[in-house]
Design an enzyme around this catalytic site. Structure first.
Site, PDB file in Angstrom:
ATOM      1  N   GLY A 226      25.821  -9.718  10.617  1.00 15.85           N
ATOM      2  CA  GLY A 226      24.414 -10.119  10.546  1.00 15.85           C
ATOM      3  C   GLY A 226      23.532  -8.996  11.050  1.00 15.85           C
ATOM      4  N   SER A 227      22.368  -9.358  11.559  1.00 13.36           N
ATOM      5  CA  SER A 227      21.397  -8.340  11.965  1.00 13.36           C
ATOM      6  C   SER A 227      21.767  -7.733  13.323  1.00 13.36           C
ATOM      7  CB  SER A 227      20.012  -8.976  12.047  1.00 13.36           C
ATOM      8  OG  SER A 227      20.036  -9.990  13.034  1.00 13.36           O
ATOM      9  N   GLY A 231      23.323  -9.535  16.584  1.00 13.25           N
ATOM     10  CA  GLY A 231      24.576  -8.915  17.031  1.00 13.25           C
ATOM     11  C   GLY A 231      24.544  -8.576  18.515  1.00 13.25           C
ATOM     12  N   GLU A 250      29.516  -6.515  12.664  1.00 12.77           N
ATOM     13  CA  GLU A 250      29.075  -5.700  11.521  1.00 12.77           C
ATOM     14  C   GLU A 250      27.592  -5.983  11.322  1.00 12.77           C
ATOM     15  OE1 GLU A 250      30.411  -3.326  10.035  1.00 12.77           O
ATOM     16  OE2 GLU A 250      32.450  -3.550  10.748  1.00 12.77           O
ATOM     17  N   GLN A 331      12.019 -13.437   4.005  1.00 17.55           N
ATOM     18  CA  GLN A 331      12.502 -12.096   3.636  1.00 17.55           C
ATOM     19  C   GLN A 331      11.483 -11.400   2.724  1.00 17.55           C
ATOM     20  OE1 GLN A 331      15.403 -10.389   4.775  1.00 17.55           O
ATOM     21  NE2 GLN A 331      14.313  -8.723   3.765  1.00 17.55           N
ATOM     22  N   GLU A 383      15.741  -1.084   8.951  1.00 14.66           N
ATOM     23  CA  GLU A 383      16.335  -1.765   7.803  1.00 14.66           C
ATOM     24  C   GLU A 383      15.324  -2.767   7.243  1.00 14.66           C
ATOM     25  OE1 GLU A 383      19.395  -4.808   8.357  1.00 14.66           O
ATOM     26  OE2 GLU A 383      20.616  -3.742   6.892  1.00 14.66           O
TER      27      GLU A 383
HETATM   28  P1  NAD Z   1      21.204 -12.915  11.127  1.00 17.67           P
HETATM   29  O1  NAD Z   1      21.551 -12.017  12.255  1.00 17.67           O
HETATM   30  O2  NAD Z   1      19.879 -13.548  11.107  1.00 17.67           O
HETATM   31  O3  NAD Z   1      22.262 -14.121  11.044  1.00 17.67           O
HETATM   32  C1  NAD Z   1      23.648 -13.893  10.924  1.00 17.67           C
HETATM   33  C2  NAD Z   1      24.387 -15.134  11.400  1.00 17.67           C
HETATM   34  O4  NAD Z   1      24.189 -15.292  12.811  1.00 17.67           O
HETATM   35  C3  NAD Z   1      23.911 -16.438  10.752  1.00 17.67           C
HETATM   36  O5  NAD Z   1      25.015 -17.277  10.500  1.00 17.67           O
HETATM   37  C4  NAD Z   1      23.026 -17.016  11.841  1.00 17.67           C
HETATM   38  O6  NAD Z   1      22.883 -18.426  11.753  1.00 17.67           O
HETATM   39  C5  NAD Z   1      23.796 -16.618  13.086  1.00 17.67           C
HETATM   40  N1  NAD Z   1      23.007 -16.648  14.331  1.00 17.67           N
HETATM   41  C6  NAD Z   1      21.674 -16.489  14.471  1.00 17.67           C
HETATM   42  N2  NAD Z   1      21.333 -16.610  15.778  1.00 17.67           N
HETATM   43  C7  NAD Z   1      22.477 -16.825  16.459  1.00 17.67           C
HETATM   44  C8  NAD Z   1      22.777 -17.028  17.835  1.00 17.67           C
HETATM   45  N3  NAD Z   1      21.827 -17.031  18.766  1.00 17.67           N
HETATM   46  N4  NAD Z   1      24.054 -17.226  18.194  1.00 17.67           N
HETATM   47  C9  NAD Z   1      25.036 -17.221  17.267  1.00 17.67           C
HETATM   48  N5  NAD Z   1      24.820 -17.052  15.945  1.00 17.67           N
HETATM   49  C10 NAD Z   1      23.546 -16.852  15.553  1.00 17.67           C
HETATM   50  O7  NAD Z   1      21.482 -12.073   9.790  1.00 17.67           O
HETATM   51  P2  NAD Z   1      21.157 -12.497   8.265  1.00 17.67           P
HETATM   52  O8  NAD Z   1      19.676 -12.464   8.084  1.00 17.67           O
HETATM   53  O9  NAD Z   1      21.909 -13.728   7.905  1.00 17.67           O
HETATM   54  O10 NAD Z   1      21.840 -11.299   7.449  1.00 17.67           O
HETATM   55  C11 NAD Z   1      21.200 -10.085   7.193  1.00 17.67           C
HETATM   56  C12 NAD Z   1      21.726  -8.985   8.098  1.00 17.67           C
HETATM   57  O11 NAD Z   1      23.152  -8.909   7.968  1.00 17.67           O
HETATM   58  C13 NAD Z   1      21.218  -7.611   7.751  1.00 17.67           C
HETATM   59  O12 NAD Z   1      20.859  -6.930   8.910  1.00 17.67           O
HETATM   60  C14 NAD Z   1      22.427  -6.925   7.104  1.00 17.67           C
HETATM   61  O13 NAD Z   1      22.443  -5.530   7.182  1.00 17.67           O
HETATM   62  C15 NAD Z   1      23.546  -7.542   7.860  1.00 17.67           C
HETATM   63  N6  NAD Z   1      24.802  -7.414   7.126  1.00 17.67           N
HETATM   64  C16 NAD Z   1      25.733  -6.526   7.593  1.00 17.67           C
HETATM   65  C17 NAD Z   1      26.937  -6.344   6.921  1.00 17.67           C
HETATM   66  C18 NAD Z   1      27.963  -5.397   7.435  1.00 17.67           C
HETATM   67  O14 NAD Z   1      29.130  -5.563   7.119  1.00 17.67           O
HETATM   68  N7  NAD Z   1      27.590  -4.388   8.218  1.00 17.67           N
HETATM   69  C19 NAD Z   1      27.197  -7.082   5.768  1.00 17.67           C
HETATM   70  C20 NAD Z   1      26.219  -7.975   5.314  1.00 17.67           C
HETATM   71  C21 NAD Z   1      25.024  -8.137   6.012  1.00 17.67           C
END
Ligand code: NAD
Length: 483
Positions: A226-227, A231, A250, A331, A383
């Site tokens: 995720g973001s 992370g 990631e 988004q 990003e």
């Molecule tokens: P996000 O960080 O908003 O959410 C990712 C996940 O985390 C979701 O399931 C969300 O519900 C969960 N989450 C949110 N808050 C949380 C918390 N406090 N505790 C535990 N879990 C929580 O990311 P997104 O908007 O879903 O995805 C986009 C991001 O993902 C972009 O930054 C993109 O670059 C990244 N991404 C990275 C890769 C990689 O392999 N490097 C691959 C795909 C996407």
């Protein structure tokens, strides 16, 4: 009235007191479905079920694990059109992209079915007489898998399949925006014969379901994609919990694609258009920074804008669509605000960046290209995660490489060149986890490691046999045989 799709906990489909609506970004009047939104209690029951199932699953035969993963993989591939359609409907990538992603998920399950049978250890001589040393790998325990919305079936697959293959039990929390693909995948895994409690799906909010997973002492390891912002929170929770959790993060990317004077112009334009704009630019490996040397710069900009004008932005499920909508309103707002910011920062918007209307109300945006971009501008450093790319000029290969590496991220990078010398030098000196030559920065194989450096990744790599670094722990055993 839609029927709520349920969570899968302890081998049963369980309704939740709260639910969310899954909306099609190509047509906001189309509701894909209503999905359970799990509570703290639901997450806790899933964790308890996984912990209870672990002693038996961790000792289960590798043949059983192989057969379950193979069956799941085969079914995903047999149903790839249907799964791909569902994925495109809820996430907005085009139908061919959706089908391709479903196919990839099936291949990943099949790959890890094979890996079940290949788990190996080492036997070494000891430095002490009469002693033998064995090094083996054992599963971690209960693993929590938290995934983003942009690859709603492939990313869950590349976490769930190795987790199960190496004998772990799983609590899976998909992104809130894309529960349908996660639910369909979970149905297939359940049907493949996974014993009760070994695999659990808990859809719901990160702040509720995710947080419960992060703070649970019963979860040994968290794999998160995720973001960067989330992370960082995940990392803090994993370190703060008792016992501390193993983690794999990631996160984002700001991936450079270098185009040198000696590049084949056609190849360079295809790599850039594919890498920057396909999947609506919503890929962590997207080529969002194009770094182009002086001698080819003007020809490249002209060819790019011409190619972009021909791109068909429309409903993800419509035949002929090349770029689907942005995933949701928030988004889209982020993309548009970065487009305004780029103009305010002094970059030139040479193509796209406009809100589009189509037959149905949806989040349509024409792919945007900026020139005259200084690498210190925010649009070149942060990003955006949309169909927005920047072009930065460089005088020489050396300057282009320095610009490519001048970023807080390090996931993927690429170079378009016909020079063996520059290609080789770039592969060795690019500060990214994955490097592409005459290929888009996005688009990877499933049997080799995936991951990055710097702000993009933390912890062991995903995918291929490198996945075992995260999903297993190493044991060193010493035996004195009495001789
Ligand atoms: P996000 O960080 O908003 O959410 C990712 C996940 O985390 C979701 O399931 C969300 O519900 C969960 N989450 C949110 N808050 C949380 C918390 N406090 N505790 C535990 N879990 C929580 O990311 P997104 O908007 O879903 O995805 C986009 C991001 O993902 C972009 O930054 C993109 O670059 C990244 N991404 C990275 C890769 C990689 O392999 N490097 C691959 C795909 C996407």
């Amino acid at each position: 009235m839609t029927i709520q799709a349920k969570n899968y906990i302890a081998g049963e489909w369980v309704a939740a007191s709260d639910a969310s609506l899954d909306i099609n970004p190509s047509n906001t009047q189309d509701v894909v479905g209503e999905f359970a939104r799990g509570s703290v209690g639901d997450a806790q029951r899933a964790i308890d079920a996984a912990a209870a199932a672990f002693p038996s699953w961790s000792r289960s035969s590798i043949q059983l694990r192989h057969d379950i993963l193979k069956k799941a993989g085969d079914e995903i591939i047999a149903r790839k059109e249907e799964l791909g359609r569902l994925l495109s409907q809820e996430e907005g990538k085009t139908l061919p992209e959706g089908i391709g992603e479903a196919m990839r998920a099936g291949q990943i399950f099949q790959f890890f079915a094979g890996e079940c049978l290949r788990l190996s250890g080492e036997k070494l001589a000891s430095v002490r007489p009469g002693v033998e040393v064995e090094i083996t790998r054992e599963p971690m325990g209960v693993v929590g898998l938290i995934t983003p919305w942009n690859f709603p079936i492939a990313i869950p697959a590349w976490k769930i399949a190795p987790a199960l293959a190496y004998g772990n039990c799983v609590v899976f929390k998909p992104a809130d925006l894309v529960p349908a693909s996660a639910h369909a995948l979970s149905e297939i895994i359940a049907k493949a014969g996974v014993p009760a409690g070994v695999f659990n799906l808990v859809m719901g909010r990160g702040s509720v379901v995710g947080e419960t997973m992060l703070t649970s002492p019963q979860i040994a390891a968290i794999s998160f994609t995720g973001s960067v912002a989330t992370g960082r929170k995940v990392a803090q929770s994993c370190i703060g919990s008792d016992p501390m959790k193993k983690m794999q993060l990631e996160m984002g990317g700001k991936n450079p694609l270098v185009v040198l004077d000696d590049a084949d112009l056609k190849v360079a334009v295809e790599c850039a258009v594919n890498g920057a704009f396909f999947s609506t630019g919503q890929r962590c490996t997207a080529s969002s920074r194009l770094i182009v040397t002086d001698g080819i710069h003007d020809r490249f900009v002209e060819a790019m804008t011409e190619r972009m004008q021909g791109l068909v932005v429309d409903d993800a499920l419509k035949p002929g669509t090349q770029i689907g909508p942005v995933v949701d309103q928030s988004q889209l707002d982020q993309d548009l605000s970065y487009i305004r910011l780029g103009q305010d920062e002094g970059a030139t918007l040479v193509q796209g960046g406009e809100r589009l209307t189509r037959d149905h109300p949806g989040f349509y945006l024409s792919p945007a290209l900026f020139t005259n971009v200084d690498n210190q501008m925010r649009i070149a450093r942060e990003e955006i995660f949309g169909p927005v790319a920047t072009i930065t000029r460089a005088k020489t290969y050396e300057e282009a490489l320095a610009i490519a590496n001048d970023t807080p991220f390090g996931l993927s990078s690429g170079i378009c060149t016909t020079s063996l010398k520059h290609a080789g030098h770039f592969k060795r000196n690019s500060e990214a986890g994955m490097v592409m030559v005459n290929l888009p920065t996005a688009g990877v194989d499933y049997h080799v490691p995936f991951g990055g450096r710097k702000g993009s990744s933390y912890g062991p790599r995903e995918q291929g046999r490198y996945a075992q670094e995260f999903y297993t722990t190493v044991k060193t055993a010493y035996t004195h045989d009495g001789n």
